[in-house]
Design a protein around this motif. Structure first.
Motif, short mmCIF file in Angstrom:
data_model
loop_
_atom_site.label_atom_id
_atom_site.label_comp_id
_atom_site.label_asym_id
_atom_site.label_seq_id
_atom_site.Cartn_x
_atom_site.Cartn_y
_atom_site.Cartn_z
N CYS A 82 0.83 -1.10 -0.07
CA CYS A 82 -0.08 0.21 -0.13
C CYS A 82 0.74 1.23 -0.04
CB CYS A 82 -0.95 0.05 1.17
SG CYS A 82 -2.22 -1.12 0.91
N GLU A 127 0.07 4.09 -5.94
CA GLU A 127 0.93 4.89 -4.90
C GLU A 127 2.10 5.18 -5.38
OE1 GLU A 127 -1.88 1.87 -2.96
OE2 GLU A 127 -0.53 1.76 -4.48
N TYR A 143 -6.97 3.34 5.33
CA TYR A 143 -7.11 1.79 4.83
C TYR A 143 -8.36 0.98 5.35
CZ TYR A 143 -5.14 -2.71 4.03
OH TYR A 143 -4.97 -4.28 3.84
N HIS A 145 -0.27 2.16 6.15
CA HIS A 145 -1.00 1.73 4.84
C HIS A 145 -1.66 3.13 4.38
CE1 HIS A 145 -0.06 -2.40 4.33
NE2 HIS A 145 -1.17 -2.89 4.41
#
Length: 315
Positions: free
Chosen positions: A197, A203, A225, A259
């Motif tokens: 993540c 990302e 998250y 995350h």
């Protein structure tokens, strides 16, 4: 931002890093980890041990014609990561380790099917990872095992002169994190926390767009998250044994804070200029796992002996 400008792994760990690990720290860590770097509560800030080497931030990996990879742990994460390594040009999987021989053999067949030489296999016992790390034909070790083993495996890899990437969390206690920082700086080997993540396609694409100015000046960010893992945690074919579920009986806190925080920090260059000075975690009753168990698990299932305490968010 280089070390002379005031940033290093140490300043990150003293402030943001300590808070990011709050879900995986020992008793009393929450108060220390969330204290500000200065002010009336500064005495609670984690102590910074003396430096043993220069920071590794900004230090490039050595250029190699072929990068030789060893993988420790061949369950769901390690067993899927091997496919990505084998798809990369210039990467060769040379060693595999898992105490479950069938998993290692299955992964080894993937290597030879990709027209690479048969990898060395280490399956003797839970400590056979030490044999893998000691090999002379490895440049990088990927650790994808239950959390309890991450620290000792990262340490063994760097002590053997290998760069190492560790699935989150990279360690479970604050003094272990400091030991890994010191070891990385002393051995000049990278110790990288791997996290889907934080390093997924989207990302990585968004920070590039942000750094190219496509969003203007970023002043505020919100990250989260949301992932219902209960079905996987109660699935004996996904996680081998109950180890993943049991963490929700041991620790109060956010078990995956980075995350949500990690990508947002990358977008805004947090700890590459500005730095986080305070992170707080807020808990709520852990009702979800128990509700899932009531709805899906038979009365004689081993999970009925468990009491769940972990359910938190990080801000």
């Amino acid at each position: 931002m280089n070390e002379d400008q005031g940033f290093s792994h140490r300043s990150a760990l003293r402030t943001a890093g300590a808070g990011l690990g709050i879900g995986a720290l020992g008793p009393g860590a929450a108060e220390a980890a969330t204290s500000p770097a200065s002010g009336p509560q500064a005495e609670h800030a984690p102590a910074v041990p003396p430096r043993q080497g220069k920071t590794m931030i900004g230090v490039p990996f050595e250029r190699r014609g072929t990068v030789r990879v060893g993988i420790i742990g061949l369950g769901q994460r390690g067993g899927s990561m091997i496919d990505l390594f084998l798809a990369l040009e210039g990467v060769r999987v040379t060693a595999l380790c898992d105490p479950v021989r069938e998993k290692t053999e299955r992964a080894a067949k993937k290597v030879t099917a990709a027209a690479q030489p048969a990898p060395a296999v280490c399956t003797k016992d839970e400590h056979d990872f030490e044999k893998l790390c000691a090999r002379g034909d490895l440049d990088f070790v990927h650790v994808a095992t239950p959390w309890d083993w991450h620290f000792s495996m990262a340490k063994a890899a760097m002590e053997a002169g290998k760069h190492v990437g560790v699935e989150c969390p990279i360690a479970l206690e604050l003094d272990q994190l400091w030991e890994l920082v010191n070891l990385s700086e002393r051995t000049r080997k990278h110790c990288m926390r791997l996290e889907n993540c934080a390093y997924g396609h989207n990302e990585m694409r968004v920070p590039r767009m942000a750094h190219e100015g496509l969003f203007g000046d970023l002043l505020h960010s919100a990250g989260a998250y949301l992932h219902d893992l209960r079905g996987l945690m109660f699935d004996p074919d996904y996680y081998e044994g109950p180890w993943r579920r049991l963490w929700h009986t041991r620790l109060r806190g956010d078990l995956y804070p980075n995350h949500g925080f990690g990508p947002a920090a990358n977008y805004m260059d947090v700890n590459r200029g500005d730095r986080a000075v305070r992170i707080s975690t807020f808990g709520s009753p852990s009702l979800g796992p128990a509700a899932y168990r009531k709805e899906n698990m038979p009365p004689d299932h081993e999970s009925w002996k468990e009491t769940y305490i972990s359910r938190a968010t990080c801000r």
